[in-house]
Design an enzyme around this catalytic site. Structure first.
Site, PDB file in Angstrom:
ATOM      1  N   SER A 153       0.840  -1.201   0.000  1.00 32.66           N
ATOM      2  CA  SER A 153       0.000   0.000   0.000  1.00 32.66           C
ATOM      3  C   SER A 153       0.881   1.260   0.000  1.00 32.66           C
ATOM      4  O   SER A 153       1.682   1.437  -0.923  1.00 32.66           O
ATOM      5  CB  SER A 153      -0.943  -0.073   1.209  1.00 32.66           C
ATOM      6  OG  SER A 153      -1.991   0.823   1.118  1.00 32.66           O
ATOM      7  N   ASP A 236      -9.158  -5.285  -4.603  1.00 32.87           N
ATOM      8  CA  ASP A 236      -8.787  -3.877  -4.476  1.00 32.87           C
ATOM      9  C   ASP A 236      -9.811  -3.073  -5.280  1.00 32.87           C
ATOM     10  O   ASP A 236     -10.464  -3.600  -6.190  1.00 32.87           O
ATOM     11  CB  ASP A 236      -7.368  -3.652  -5.053  1.00 32.87           C
ATOM     12  CG  ASP A 236      -6.289  -3.609  -3.978  1.00 32.87           C
ATOM     13  OD1 ASP A 236      -6.518  -2.940  -2.948  1.00 32.87           O
ATOM     14  OD2 ASP A 236      -5.226  -4.234  -4.164  1.00 32.87           O
ATOM     15  N   HIS A 268      -7.438  -5.803  -0.258  1.00 27.16           N
ATOM     16  CA  HIS A 268      -6.290  -4.942   0.039  1.00 27.16           C
ATOM     17  C   HIS A 268      -5.541  -5.385   1.304  1.00 27.16           C
ATOM     18  O   HIS A 268      -4.356  -5.073   1.458  1.00 27.16           O
ATOM     19  CB  HIS A 268      -6.792  -3.505   0.216  1.00 27.16           C
ATOM     20  CG  HIS A 268      -5.709  -2.482   0.305  1.00 27.16           C
ATOM     21  ND1 HIS A 268      -5.012  -2.044  -0.791  1.00 27.16           N
ATOM     22  CD2 HIS A 268      -5.174  -1.824   1.366  1.00 27.16           C
ATOM     23  CE1 HIS A 268      -4.113  -1.157  -0.413  1.00 27.16           C
ATOM     24  NE2 HIS A 268      -4.183  -1.005   0.892  1.00 27.16           N
TER      25      HIS A 268
HETATM   26  N1  LIG Z   1      -9.400   4.461   5.489  1.00 29.71           N
HETATM   27  C1  LIG Z   1      -8.639   3.413   4.927  1.00 29.71           C
HETATM   28  C2  LIG Z   1      -7.650   2.939   5.955  1.00 29.71           C
HETATM   29  C3  LIG Z   1      -6.512   2.177   5.388  1.00 29.71           C
HETATM   30  O1  LIG Z   1      -6.346   2.163   4.195  1.00 29.71           O
HETATM   31  C4  LIG Z   1      -5.638   1.456   6.297  1.00 29.71           C
HETATM   32  C5  LIG Z   1      -5.873   1.506   7.661  1.00 29.71           C
HETATM   33  C6  LIG Z   1      -5.068   0.822   8.527  1.00 29.71           C
HETATM   34  C7  LIG Z   1      -4.020   0.079   8.042  1.00 29.71           C
HETATM   35  C8  LIG Z   1      -3.768   0.025   6.678  1.00 29.71           C
HETATM   36  C9  LIG Z   1      -4.594   0.720   5.805  1.00 29.71           C
HETATM   37  N2  LIG Z   1      -4.429   0.705   4.454  1.00 29.71           N
HETATM   38  C10 LIG Z   1      -3.386   0.272   3.797  1.00 29.71           C
HETATM   39  O2  LIG Z   1      -2.379  -0.082   4.242  1.00 29.71           O
HETATM   40  C11 LIG Z   1      -9.543   2.309   4.463  1.00 29.71           C
HETATM   41  O3  LIG Z   1     -10.673   2.576   4.167  1.00 29.71           O
HETATM   42  O4  LIG Z   1      -9.138   1.169   4.361  1.00 29.71           O
END
Ligand SMILES: N[C@@H](CC(=O)c1ccccc1NC=O)C(=O)O
Length: 293
Positions: A153, A236, A268
């Site tokens: 990510s 995703d 994801h």
């Molecule tokens: N607001 C985001 C938050 C998010 O992407 C996320 C949150 C905590 C740990 C990892 C995340 N995303 C990618 O690593 C979501 O909707 O998933």
């Protein structure tokens, strides 16, 4: 690059909310489970292997990394450097050791890097920190057979920024042999006007200068010898899937050695959580690449 400019703010926020696309759990549950699994996996790895924790790679408080070592370290082991995800504002190296379980068991050194997430750090600082972490590791471990990058990510974004580094401004040029970029973001402009940027506070100029898709010419010269694997999850969002596809095409068009892997039946979050398992598709791809199997 895509039709994101025509999307409403509401639609963009949905596209860039990975938790809203999981088929397994609701938004809050998938994120809670994600934190818990990564933390638990990291604790397991720390109990299984010899570790060097909180090794500094710079002067600042946040510039620390953890090293997970195989039990019979020979001289020419491969080394994988992991940059965690979490939209540049969540997670840390305390949740970044889970992938050491199958890798270190197979004789790979794993390094988990901390960087100063927002609001403490901004995007320019984070990019310079991950670059410095790579330099520091290469300086300390001159006997390894190869350095590989892995990121999820936001961490895949940071790994991609390392590939596009102009190393002439550094004292040494690290020989990065490969990179595993998992469900990453390679164009930051679509997120400058949505909630993701509330803490990050990137300007459009910051976003543009730190977008790997705009830096492929630099990657062509800095990562010419690098084997790059871009993975994206079936679940995703369409925008995340477009980002991986377009970055893949951009790297391919300049002649880099890049592969795109569309990972079925994953979202994801479980696309990275599953790296705790030796049998997982991406774990196997990493092992094949770094051990030249
Ligand atoms: N607001 C985001 C938050 C998010 O992407 C996320 C949150 C905590 C740990 C990892 C995340 N995303 C990618 O690593 C979501 O909707 O998933």
């Amino acid at each position: 690059m895509g039709n994101w400019k025509e999307m409403s703010k509401e639609e963009l926020e949905k596209q860039y909310s990975p938790s809203r696309w999981s088929h397994r759990m609701d938004e809050d549950a998938v994120i809670a489970a994600h934190f818990a699994l990564l933390k638990e996996g990291t604790e397991i790895a720390r109990s299984m292997f010899q570790t060097l924790l909180n090794v500094p790679y710079g002067e600042m408080e946040g510039e620390k990394l953890d090293i997970y070592l195989p039990s019979n370290p020979s001289k020419d082991l491969p080394l994988v450097i992991y940059f965690h995800g979490g939209y540049w504002q969540f997670l840390s190296k305390e949740e970044s050791g889970f992938l050491a379980v199958p890798l270190v068991s197979s004789g790979v050194v794993v390094v988990a890097v901390d960087y100063d997430i927002a609001p403490k750090g901004d995007i320019n600082l984070m990019v310079s920190q991950v670059r410095q972490s790579v330099i520091s590791i290469v300086q300390q471990y001159s006997h390894i057979s190869g350095v590989y990058l892995c990121g999820h990510s936001a961490g895949a974004h940071l790994a991609a920024m390392v590939l596009s580094t102009d190393w002439s401004q550094y004292k040494i040029i690290p020989n990065i042999k490969g990179a595993f970029l998992i469900s990453g973001i390679y164009d930051l402009l679509p997120i400058t006007n949505i909630y993701v940027n509330d803490l990050l506070k990137m300007t459009e100029k910051d976003a543009s200068m730190n977008s790997p898709i705009r830096l492929v010419t630099q990657a062509k010269s800095s990562a010419a010898m690098c084997e790059i694997l871009i993975s994206v999850a079936q679940h995703d969002s369409p925008e995340f899937r477009r980002q991986s596809l377009e970055y893949f095409q951009a790297l391919k068009s300049v002649g880099l050695n890049v592969t795109l892997e569309d990972v079925s039946n994953k979202d994801h979050f479980d696309i990275i959580e599953n790296l705790k398992d030796a049998g997982f598709l991406i774990t196997q791809s990493i092992l094949k690449t770094v051990k030249k199997l």
